[in-house]
Structure formats: structure tokens, C-alpha cells
Design a protein around this motif. Structure first.
Motif, PDB file in Angstrom:
ATOM      1  N   TYR A  15       0.855  -1.238   0.184  1.00 43.93           N
ATOM      2  CA  TYR A  15       0.037  -0.145  -0.065  1.00 43.93           C
ATOM      3  C   TYR A  15       0.720   1.307   0.039  1.00 43.93           C
ATOM      4  N   GLU A  16       1.890   1.293   0.758  1.00 47.57           N
ATOM      5  CA  GLU A  16       2.651   2.563   0.818  1.00 47.57           C
ATOM      6  C   GLU A  16       3.378   2.920  -0.533  1.00 47.57           C
ATOM      7  N   GLU A  17       3.519   1.814  -1.461  1.00 47.72           N
ATOM      8  CA  GLU A  17       4.210   2.028  -2.779  1.00 47.72           C
ATOM      9  C   GLU A  17       3.124   2.634  -3.638  1.00 47.72           C
ATOM     10  N   VAL A  18       1.785   2.483  -3.416  1.00 48.36           N
ATOM     11  CA  VAL A  18       0.876   2.988  -4.403  1.00 48.36           C
ATOM     12  C   VAL A  18      -0.031   4.068  -3.963  1.00 48.36           C
ATOM     13  N   TYR A  19       0.130   4.512  -2.531  1.00 51.30           N
ATOM     14  CA  TYR A  19      -0.759   5.442  -2.026  1.00 51.30           C
ATOM     15  C   TYR A  19      -0.229   6.685  -2.603  1.00 51.30           C
ATOM     16  N   SER A  20      -1.211   7.367  -3.686  1.00 53.78           N
ATOM     17  CA  SER A  20      -0.690   8.241  -4.681  1.00 53.78           C
ATOM     18  C   SER A  20      -1.102   9.774  -4.063  1.00 53.78           C
ATOM     19  N   THR A  21      -0.187  10.012  -3.009  1.00 53.05           N
ATOM     20  CA  THR A  21      -0.011  11.546  -2.790  1.00 53.05           C
ATOM     21  C   THR A  21       0.334  12.297  -4.015  1.00 53.05           C
ATOM     22  N   HIS A  22      -0.251  13.591  -4.255  1.00 51.59           N
ATOM     23  CA  HIS A  22      -0.123  13.908  -5.705  1.00 51.59           C
ATOM     24  C   HIS A  22       1.289  14.639  -5.702  1.00 51.59           C
ATOM     25  N   ARG A  23       1.975  14.405  -6.876  1.00 55.14           N
ATOM     26  CA  ARG A  23       3.495  14.946  -6.987  1.00 55.14           C
ATOM     27  C   ARG A  23       2.976  16.382  -7.068  1.00 55.14           C
ATOM     28  N   TRP A  24       2.136  16.838  -7.941  1.00 55.48           N
ATOM     29  CA  TRP A  24       1.663  18.392  -8.235  1.00 55.48           C
ATOM     30  C   TRP A  24       0.613  18.391  -8.813  1.00 55.48           C
ATOM     31  N   ASN A  25      -0.079  19.635  -9.038  1.00 52.11           N
ATOM     32  CA  ASN A  25      -1.336  19.589  -9.658  1.00 52.11           C
ATOM     33  C   ASN A  25      -1.267  19.609 -11.083  1.00 52.11           C
ATOM     34  N   PRO A  26      -2.166  19.160 -11.864  1.00 54.07           N
ATOM     35  CA  PRO A  26      -2.024  18.960 -13.237  1.00 54.07           C
ATOM     36  C   PRO A  26      -2.093  20.665 -13.889  1.00 54.07           C
ATOM     37  N   PRO A  27      -1.292  20.630 -15.085  1.00 47.97           N
ATOM     38  CA  PRO A  27      -0.689  21.716 -15.707  1.00 47.97           C
ATOM     39  C   PRO A  27      -1.789  22.213 -16.921  1.00 47.97           C
ATOM     40  N   CYS A  28      -3.060  21.250 -16.866  1.00 49.03           N
ATOM     41  CA  CYS A  28      -3.734  21.357 -17.926  1.00 49.03           C
ATOM     42  C   CYS A  28      -4.430  22.807 -18.603  1.00 49.03           C
ATOM     43  N   GLU A  52       1.983  27.134  -4.094  1.00 43.76           N
ATOM     44  CA  GLU A  52       3.354  27.209  -3.583  1.00 43.76           C
ATOM     45  C   GLU A  52       3.773  25.427  -3.521  1.00 43.76           C
ATOM     46  N   TRP A  53       3.172  24.580  -2.860  1.00 42.75           N
ATOM     47  CA  TRP A  53       3.802  23.540  -2.856  1.00 42.75           C
ATOM     48  C   TRP A  53       3.565  22.713  -4.158  1.00 42.75           C
ATOM     49  N   SER A  54       2.652  22.971  -5.099  1.00 41.05           N
ATOM     50  CA  SER A  54       2.534  22.442  -6.294  1.00 41.05           C
ATOM     51  C   SER A  54       3.685  22.909  -7.294  1.00 41.05           C
ATOM     52  N   GLN A  55       3.999  24.096  -7.267  1.00 41.38           N
ATOM     53  CA  GLN A  55       5.017  24.638  -7.984  1.00 41.38           C
ATOM     54  C   GLN A  55       6.292  24.175  -7.494  1.00 41.38           C
ATOM     55  N   THR A  56       6.694  23.949  -6.188  1.00 39.09           N
ATOM     56  CA  THR A  56       7.963  23.694  -5.616  1.00 39.09           C
ATOM     57  C   THR A  56       8.324  22.214  -6.529  1.00 39.09           C
ATOM     58  N   ALA A  57       7.126  21.156  -6.236  1.00 36.30           N
ATOM     59  CA  ALA A  57       7.215  19.743  -6.655  1.00 36.30           C
ATOM     60  C   ALA A  57       7.367  19.597  -8.248  1.00 36.30           C
ATOM     61  N   PHE A  58       6.588  20.765  -8.903  1.00 40.01           N
ATOM     62  CA  PHE A  58       6.371  20.677 -10.519  1.00 40.01           C
ATOM     63  C   PHE A  58       8.027  20.926 -10.843  1.00 40.01           C
ATOM     64  N   SER A  59       8.844  21.668 -10.067  1.00 40.13           N
ATOM     65  CA  SER A  59      10.044  22.007 -10.621  1.00 40.13           C
ATOM     66  C   SER A  59      11.086  20.834 -10.976  1.00 40.13           C
ATOM     67  N   ASP A  60      10.695  19.645 -10.270  1.00 40.31           N
ATOM     68  CA  ASP A  60      11.517  18.666 -10.536  1.00 40.31           C
ATOM     69  C   ASP A  60      10.913  17.567 -11.845  1.00 40.31           C
ATOM     70  N   ALA A  61       9.896  18.121 -12.526  1.00 38.52           N
ATOM     71  CA  ALA A  61       9.257  17.455 -13.807  1.00 38.52           C
ATOM     72  C   ALA A  61       9.780  17.604 -15.121  1.00 38.52           C
ATOM     73  N   GLU A  62      10.753  18.505 -15.056  1.00 36.94           N
ATOM     74  CA  GLU A  62      11.126  18.786 -16.572  1.00 36.94           C
ATOM     75  C   GLU A  62      11.448  17.666 -17.443  1.00 36.94           C
ATOM     76  N   ALA A  63      12.213  16.734 -17.057  1.00 33.35           N
ATOM     77  CA  ALA A  63      12.147  15.321 -17.996  1.00 33.35           C
ATOM     78  C   ALA A  63      10.888  15.071 -18.692  1.00 33.35           C
ATOM     79  N   LEU A  64       9.929  15.165 -18.132  1.00 33.11           N
ATOM     80  CA  LEU A  64       8.520  14.727 -18.502  1.00 33.11           C
ATOM     81  C   LEU A  64       7.857  15.749 -19.562  1.00 33.11           C
ATOM     82  N   PHE A  65       8.119  16.816 -19.814  1.00 36.81           N
ATOM     83  CA  PHE A  65       7.604  17.728 -20.668  1.00 36.81           C
ATOM     84  C   PHE A  65       8.592  18.283 -21.764  1.00 36.81           C
ATOM     85  N   PRO A  66       7.889  18.756 -23.025  1.00 36.05           N
ATOM     86  CA  PRO A  66       8.649  19.378 -24.074  1.00 36.05           C
ATOM     87  C   PRO A  66       9.034  20.444 -23.713  1.00 36.05           C
ATOM     88  N   ALA A  67      10.583  21.030 -24.211  1.00 36.09           N
ATOM     89  CA  ALA A  67      10.811  22.300 -23.888  1.00 36.09           C
ATOM     90  C   ALA A  67      10.092  23.349 -24.006  1.00 36.09           C
TER      91      ALA A  67
END
Length: 359
Positions: free
Chosen positions: A234-247, A321-336
Motif C-alpha cells: 500500500y505504501e508504494e501505491v498510495y498516490s499523494t499528488h506529485r503536483w497539480n495538473p498543468p492542464c 506554492e507546494w505544487s510549484q515547488t514539486a513541479f520544478s522536478d518534472a522537467e524531463a516529462l515535458f517538451p522544452a
């Protein structure tokens, strides 16, 4: 999208009610009973396949305001109990709502709702279980589980019994499959994000460069984003959000622009929104389904840009703020191009967050 799924007391529970009665008959037990040790037992999920029987059993005992609760998945072949697994939850006291239980060969797949998550679990007579979080809204169509995505307007699919993450699809496409009562298995999610991003952009009319990367990245990232990965606990799949969606990022870019730049972005949103659907084949399934979803989202984005605010049923907490901080680690996931657009707006996060709440 909520209307696409049965209510929790609806057809899923009805199917399980029938299965539970069949299991009780096979086991020679009532649905509920009190054991010699004083514990109360209840069968809350069941599945039969030939000589194979599986059931989820709740055991509870209350004592002066404190209740001891456990849920067990038991698997029997003939008269032999081959597995007993304590259903993995945050805390069994808060319950375990079984929506699906079925034998797949020598494995059992269960879908259950606990305090925080809806979890799909595949488990055999030996070895660790495979667990994947789904969403509150879900439906099984053959060997596919369709469920709501974190991204607006999108549905995702898990492939049974492996629980691989399959290619996502827009809500309109999912609704067509659900009306037919079947959904193609498709392929596991793409493992080459850059290549898929290029194929998507190539199929969108007149969309190139940074704007193409902005629109594709913000609206279609779930077509190559494999998060969260399956786990065995359970601890491996409990999906606390990484960041909120940039949709809604293209909307914020429009609002932060002016003059020719804003008009050019709106024109490109309109151009993509008018794209007619193309044929879906196995080779290009992911790219075409992504393009259909992007076209739907571009229509909504263009309307929001003209209105100057998000739709009444939309919410966006991307800029907190927390979402922006977390999102800063997601660069590899998105186009430049999308990443550059976000970086340009990040210093104005408070302003964008206020814009998200305007109606």
C-alpha cells in the motif's frame, strides 16, 4: 465524466451480490456469522471459476468503543486453501468496499476502495501482489479498466490481469466504448516520450515550435507519463499528488500575453480545435487518441481565453506554492517549449492563481 460510471450502489455492487451468494453456497456459509472466538465475519466479495473460489472476508470485534477489523482475501482450489492475504489498506477500520473480484487464470484481480484510494490488485497463490491505484470513477470492460484521469477530460486504462497502464483516451472516445460495452486493449503506455510528442505534433494542423510543445505538453502529458508505478505494498501505491495538473497552462499564457502574441495563440487553439478525427490504427493509436483529446481541450481552452476565466465546473490549483515547488522536478516529462512557458510565468504564480479563481 462522472456520469460515465455507475454509482457505487449500482451495477458493480449488484454483480458482486450475485457472486457473494454463489461463494456462500459453495462454502456452505451464510453471508454473516459470529465465530466461536466472538469475532463477527462477513463475506464482502466473491468469485468462482470452476474449482477455484476466491472471497474477501471481513472480521471484526468491538470492545468498549475500539473495533478490531481486518479484511482477508482467501483463495481456494477444490478443498485446498492456497492463499490468504490481508487486504492492504491505509487502515481497515475505515472499511474496504469491494467493487470487483474475478479469477484470471491462476490469479485473482480485486478492485477495492479503502479510505484514500481505489486500488486494483492482482495476486496469485504465491509471490507478491501487484497493486495499482485507479480513481473513484472506474468501469471494467472485458480486460480493460477505464478510470478517470487527474488530467481534465481524460480517461485512462489499466490492462488486466497484468495491470499495465494502457494508452489514455478522451472522455468522448471512452463514452463510445462504454456504450458498446467493450474497449480495445491497445498497447501499454509509450516508453519514448519525445518520439510520441513529435508524432502528435505532426498530426496537428499548422502547429509547430514552442506553441505546439506548450499545447501538447500541457494537455496530453498523461499519454506518456507512467506515474504512478505499480507496487507490492500500500505504501508504494498510495498516490499523494506529485503536483497539480498543468492542464490550463495555455489559458494562463494567453492571459499573460497581449496583442499579436495573444491573437496568434488563440488562432492556433482554434485551428487545432477544428481538427477532424482521423482513423485509429494499432500503429498510431496513441498519437491519434492524443490528438483527439487535444482538439477537445483546445475548444475548451479557446472558450476560456475569450471569456477571460475558467469554465464554471473547472478548478485549478496548479499555481499553489507546494505544487510549484514539486513541479520544478518534472522537467524531463515535458517538451522544452512548455517548460519554458511555465518558467516564464512562475514568477507570477500568485497572479495566475488569482486568475484561476476568477469567475
Amino acid at each position: 465524466m462522472q456520469a460515465l460510471f455507475p454509482e457505487r450502489e449500482d451495477e458493480v455492487d449488484a454483480e458482486q451480490a450475485v457472486a457473494i451468494d454463489e461463494v456462500c453456497a459453495r462454502l456452505g456459509r451464510p453471508r454473516e456469522w459470529v465465530a466461536d472466538d466472538g469475532f463477527e465475519h462477513a463475506i464482502v466479495g466473491g468469485a468462482i471459476a470452476g474449482e477455484r473460489v476466491a472471497w474477501i472476508e471481513r472480521r471484526s470485534s468491538g470492545d468498549e468503543g475500539w473495533e478490531d477489523v481486518d479484511y482477508f482475501l482467501r483463495m481456494r482450489v477444490g478443498e485446498v486453501l492456497v492463499r490468504e492475504w490481508t487486504v492492504d489498506t491505509y487502515n481497515p477500520y475505515f472499511g474496504c468496499d469491494v467493487g470487483y473480484l474475478r479469477w484470471w487464470g491462476e490469479e485473482v484481480v480485486a478492485i477495492y476502495r479503502e479510505k484514500h484510494e481505489t486500488i486494483a490488485c492482482a495476486i496469485g497463490s504465491t509471490g507478491a501482489p501487484r497493486m495499482r491505484p485507479l480513481a473513484f470513477g472506474w468501469k471494467v470492460l472485458g480486460d480493460v479498466v477505464l478510470y478517470e484521469s487527474e488530467a481534465r477530460g481524460l480517461m485512462e486504462r489499466a490492462l488486466l490481469p497484468e495491470l499495465f497502464q494502457g494508452t489514455a483516451m478522451g472522455a468522448a472516445v471512452a463514452a463510445e466504448f462504454m456504450a458498446k460495452g467493450t474497449c480495445p486493449r491497445g498497447q501499454p503506455i509509450c516508453t519514448s516520450p519525445a518520439a510520441l510528442q513529435r508524432r502528435i505534433a505532426e498530426r496537428l494542423p499548422g502547429l509547430t515550435g514552442p506553441v505546439a510543445e506548450l499545447i501538447v505538453g500541457a494537455t496530453a502529458y498523461r499519454f506518456w507519463d507512467a506515474w504512478p508505478l505499480p507496487g507490492a505494498k500500500y505504501e508504494e501505491v498510495y498516490s499523494t499528488h506529485r503536483w497539480n495538473p498543468p492542464c490550463w497552462l495555455p489559458f494562463y499564457c494567453y492571459c499573460a500575453s497581449s496583442g499579436a502574441e495573444a491573437r496568434a495563440l488563440l488562432e492556433q487553439l482554434d485551428r487545432v480545435a477544428a481538427r477532424p478525427p482521423a482513423e485509429v490504427d494499432a500503429e498510431h493509436e496513441a498519437a491519434e487518441l492524443a490528438c483527439r483529446h487535444i482538439a477537445d481541450r483546445c475548444r475548451e481552452l479557446a472558450e476560456a481565453c475569450r471569456a477571460g476565466h475558467l469554465p464554471g465546473d473547472a478548478s485549478c490549483s496548479f499555481w499553489v506554492e507546494w505544487s510549484q515547488t514539486a513541479f520544478s522536478d518534472a522537467e524531463a516529462l515535458f517538451p522544452a517549449g512548455m517548460w519554458a512557458a511555465w518558467q516564464a510565468l512562475r514568477p507570477r504564480a500568485r497572479e495566475m492563481d488569482a486568475l484561476a479563481r476568477r469567475r
